[in-house]
Structure formats: structure tokens, C-alpha cells
Design an enzyme around this catalytic site. Structure first.
Site, mmCIF file in Angstrom:
data_model
loop_
_atom_site.group_PDB
_atom_site.id
_atom_site.type_symbol
_atom_site.label_atom_id
_atom_site.label_comp_id
_atom_site.label_asym_id
_atom_site.label_seq_id
_atom_site.Cartn_x
_atom_site.Cartn_y
_atom_site.Cartn_z
ATOM 1 N N LYS A 45 -44.684 85.720 66.991
ATOM 2 C CA LYS A 45 -45.700 84.763 67.058
ATOM 3 C C LYS A 45 -45.401 83.882 68.131
ATOM 4 C CE LYS A 45 -48.700 81.702 65.620
ATOM 5 N NZ LYS A 45 -50.059 82.011 65.459
ATOM 6 N N MET A 71 -54.800 78.874 62.172
ATOM 7 C CA MET A 71 -53.431 78.560 62.069
ATOM 8 C C MET A 71 -53.130 77.432 62.576
ATOM 9 S SD MET A 71 -52.837 81.118 59.702
ATOM 10 C CE MET A 71 -51.130 80.846 59.597
ATOM 11 N N GLY A 72 -53.673 77.338 63.838
ATOM 12 C CA GLY A 72 -53.065 76.243 65.002
ATOM 13 C C GLY A 72 -51.749 76.471 65.514
ATOM 14 N N LEU A 73 -51.371 77.731 65.814
ATOM 15 C CA LEU A 73 -50.019 77.901 66.476
ATOM 16 C C LEU A 73 -48.847 77.564 65.879
ATOM 17 C CD1 LEU A 73 -49.892 79.165 69.200
ATOM 18 C CD2 LEU A 73 -50.311 77.121 70.279
ATOM 19 N N CYS A 130 -55.867 81.256 72.593
ATOM 20 C CA CYS A 130 -55.522 80.647 71.103
ATOM 21 C C CYS A 130 -56.787 79.986 71.131
ATOM 22 C CB CYS A 130 -54.364 79.891 71.124
ATOM 23 S SG CYS A 130 -54.352 79.105 69.626
ATOM 24 N N SER A 194 -58.466 87.167 68.386
ATOM 25 C CA SER A 194 -59.654 87.077 67.280
ATOM 26 C C SER A 194 -60.806 86.691 68.020
ATOM 27 C CB SER A 194 -59.353 86.043 66.383
ATOM 28 O OG SER A 194 -58.864 84.947 66.799
ATOM 29 N N GLY A 247 -57.743 94.966 67.498
ATOM 30 C CA GLY A 247 -58.933 94.731 66.801
ATOM 31 C C GLY A 247 -59.572 95.609 65.808
ATOM 32 N N THR A 270 -55.077 92.021 60.997
ATOM 33 C CA THR A 270 -55.829 91.839 59.443
ATOM 34 C C THR A 270 -55.278 92.774 58.712
ATOM 35 O OG1 THR A 270 -57.763 90.454 60.477
ATOM 36 C CG2 THR A 270 -57.845 91.494 58.251
HETATM 37 O O1 RRO Z 1 -52.323 80.244 65.483
HETATM 38 C C1 RRO Z 1 -53.384 80.175 65.650
HETATM 39 O O2 RRO Z 1 -54.128 79.641 65.003
HETATM 40 C C2 RRO Z 1 -53.988 81.583 66.526
HETATM 41 C C3 RRO Z 1 -53.516 82.033 67.660
HETATM 42 BR BR1 RRO Z 1 -52.191 81.173 68.572
HETATM 43 C C4 RRO Z 1 -54.197 82.972 68.389
HETATM 44 O O3 RRO Z 1 -54.040 83.415 69.713
HETATM 45 N N1 RRO Z 1 -55.244 83.793 67.796
HETATM 46 C C5 RRO Z 1 -55.502 83.264 66.483
HETATM 47 O O4 RRO Z 1 -56.261 83.958 65.894
HETATM 48 N N2 RRO Z 1 -54.789 82.421 65.904
#
Ligand code: RRO
Length: 310
Positions: A45, A71-73, A130, A194, A247, A270
Site C-alpha cells: 500500500k 480511501m484517503g491513503l 493519488c 484509478s 486497469g 478491483t
Molecule cells: O488511498 C487512496 O485513496 C488511493 C490512492 Br493512494 C491511489 O493512488 N489510488 C486510489 O484509487 N486510491
């Protein structure tokens, strides 16, 4: 006899499939599952310097044609992933990918200095794309800032490093982006992250909480965009920069198409989240059958050999 092995920057992998960063790679338990599956390796991650909880739940939703996430890392911090991979490296000959992204240029450079000074033997996937940290635009859509960052990175970083890119949507942007990436000794570019900031609606309501429902789109929705980015960069980048295709991969045919467009390695996001790590054995079997039918013995027999209409 069909072989699915591949090479990136001189590093060998027994299988050209692996997870996409963000899926099945948050902690030891998930990473061990990918490590022990048919996948050739794993990527962790995306790490920041210190751990993060990420955005409020619900922040991921699967739908019939794909997924949306914000997700926000969320991650356990660079030390956690670096220590785990260094420990595994002592037990196997596999090469692993460490994904990272700083919340500022200074943080990115500091993390890369730590990796440079460590005994980590694998590759870094620097995430420039991101889409989900509120207030932080995707770096790779700002090419001058990206070039400036990579210039500072390669002033000291000597281990193999590639970049995770967002999808680009215009031929002029493929040209401009490739011109920047070709200036650097990148091991690979990974196309694509994404598609940023889509919306999925159920009845009258968004399906994820952060950013009022806006999130990164994955799955079937993004395969044509992913293939176009893989092929556009395959056509434009110097041969030493390999392409990782990501993808919309859920069948052996999807893997085949990514390789046909130029991918040396193919990541699953996915569909891995939906199906679990058994997907790597299924995709390997399906790809093997396609190659057998076509008389291909290795992925190099058809990599990049996409045909055009006369
Ligand atoms: O963690 C995320 O929200 C996130 C990341 Br860092 C990313 O590179 N791509 C994504 O779809 N989600």
C-alpha cells in the site's frame, strides 16, 4: 510449453501478474497472501512517512462494472512496509515493490533517502496519482512540478524506481508526459491509477462518504483508458522504461490485451478485491490457454505487437 515470466530493469519475475497497490497489501497478513499466491510478486500500500487512518467509512464500494474508492491513503507508515519487505528479502530471492507517496515534496525526498540508505533490494513505485486526499491535486497532472520532483529524486536515488501514473486523456498530454518521463532513468511507468473523481449513485444517494461521493473509478469502466495509456507510453518511452499495465483486468484475455499493448507486468486491483488471491492462478491459467492457442511460448512473443487496421 508456455512461460509467464517477465523482466523489469533486469529483475526477473516468475509470473507477470501481481496486485495493484491499494488492494490486498495493507498489512503483513494481506501481503503474505499475495506472496504465497501464484502472483510473481507484490506491491505494498502506498506509504506516507507516518501512518494514516485515511478517510471516513464507507470509502470503498464495489458495483457490477467496477469500483469506486476514496480511501484517503490509509497506511501503516513507511517503516512498517520497509521492515516487512526487508525481512522477506532475507528469506527469498523475489524482488518486491514498495509503493510510497509523500504529502509534500520534502516528505517524498525524505522517505526516498531512507530507502536509499537501507538495505532494501527491491523497486520503488512512486505514486504520483493519488486522487483522494482532500486539497491535494494529483501530482502527475502538473508536469512541471513532476519534472522538478523527479530531478531532485534522481540527484541521489540509485535504486530502481518507477512511477504510478494517472490516466491521461489527450494525445497532446501523452506527448508532453512522455517527454518528461523520458528525461529520467525510470525502471518503469505503471499505467494507470484509478480514473479520478467519478461518481456512482444508488437510487438518489452517493455510495461512499468522503468528498460527497467523489472517488477513483476502477474495474471494467477503465479498461479502454488503461489500454490506451499502456500503449501510448509503450510507443513513446525509451525501451529501458518498462510498462506495468493496470486497469480493468479480470480475465486472462484482459491480461493478454495489456501485454499486447506493451505491458511487461500486469496488476490486478478491483477484481482481486472481489475474488481474492485465487484470481492469480485463474488468470495465469486463462492466459496460458490463450497463448497455447496462438502458439506463443513467452510473453515477449507478443508484447507490444498490437496490430492496426491497414
Ligand atoms: O488511498 C487512496 O485513496 C488511493 C490512492 Br493512494 C491511489 O493512488 N489510488 C486510489 O484509487 N486510491
Amino acid at each position: 510449453m508456455v512461460l509467464l515470466n517477465t523482466t523489469i530493469a533486469g529483475y526477473e519475475f516468475d509470473n507477470c501478474l501481481m496486485n495493484a497497490a491499494g488492494v490486498c497489501c495493507y498489512d503483513h497478513e494481506e501481503l503474505t497472501m499475495v506472496d504465497q499466491s501464484s502472483a510473481g510478486t507484490f506491491v505494498t500500500k502506498s506509504a506516507t512517512k507516518t501512518s494514516r487512518e485515511g478517510n471516513p467509512l464507507p470509502r470503498y464500494q464495489a458495483v457490477p462494472l467496477g469500483s469506486i474508492n476514496s480511501m484517503g491513503l490509509p497506511n501503516l507508515g513507511l517503516d512498517y512496509y520497509l521492515d516487512y519487505v526487508r525481512q522477506l528479502e532475507k528469506q527469498t530471492k523475489k524482488t518486491y515493490f514498495l509503493s510510497m507517496t509523500g504529502l509534500s515534496k520534502e516528505e517524498t525526498l525524505e522517505m526516498l533517502k531512507q530507502v536509499e540508505l537501507s538495505d532494501f533490494k527491491g523497486m520503488v513505485e512512486l505514486n504520483l496519482s493519488c486522487p483522494n486526499v482532500p486539497g491535494k491535486p494529483q501530482l502527475a497532472y502538473d508536469l512541471p512540478t513532476t519534472e522538478n520532483l523527479l530531478t531532485e529524486v534522481f540527484a541521489f536515488f540509485t535504486k530502481p524506481l518507477g512511477v504510478k501514473l494517472p490516466p491521461y486523456f489527450d494525445i497532446a498530454h501523452f506527448d508532453a508526459a512522455a517527454e518528461v518521463y523520458n528525461k529520467f532513468p525510470l525502471a518503469f511507468v505503471n499505467c494507470v491509477n484509478s480514473i479520478g473523481n467519478g461518481l456512482i449513485i444508488n437510487d438518489e444517494t452517493v455510495v461512499i462518504k468522503p468528498k460527497n461521493g467523489f472517488g477513483g473509478i476502477g474495474g471494467d469502466y477503465i479498461k479502454p483508458t488503461a489500454l490506451a495509456n499502456v500503449h501510448a507510453f509503450y510507443q513513446r518511452l525509451k525501451p529501458s522504461i518498462k510498462i506495468i499495465g493496470t486497469g480493468g483486468v479480470k480475465t486472462g484475455r484482459d491480461v493478454f490485451e495489456h501485454i499486447l499493448c506493451g505491458a511487461s507486468m500486469v496488476q490486478v486491483g478491483t477484481a482481486l478485491e472481489k475474488e481474492g488471491v485465487e484470481i492469480f492462478a485463474r488468470l495465469s491459467q486463462e492466459l496460458t490457454e490463450i497463448m497455447q492457442e496462438k502458439g506463443y511460448q513467452t510473453i515477449e512473443d507478443f508484447r507490444g505487437k498490437l496490430q492496426y487496421l491497414a
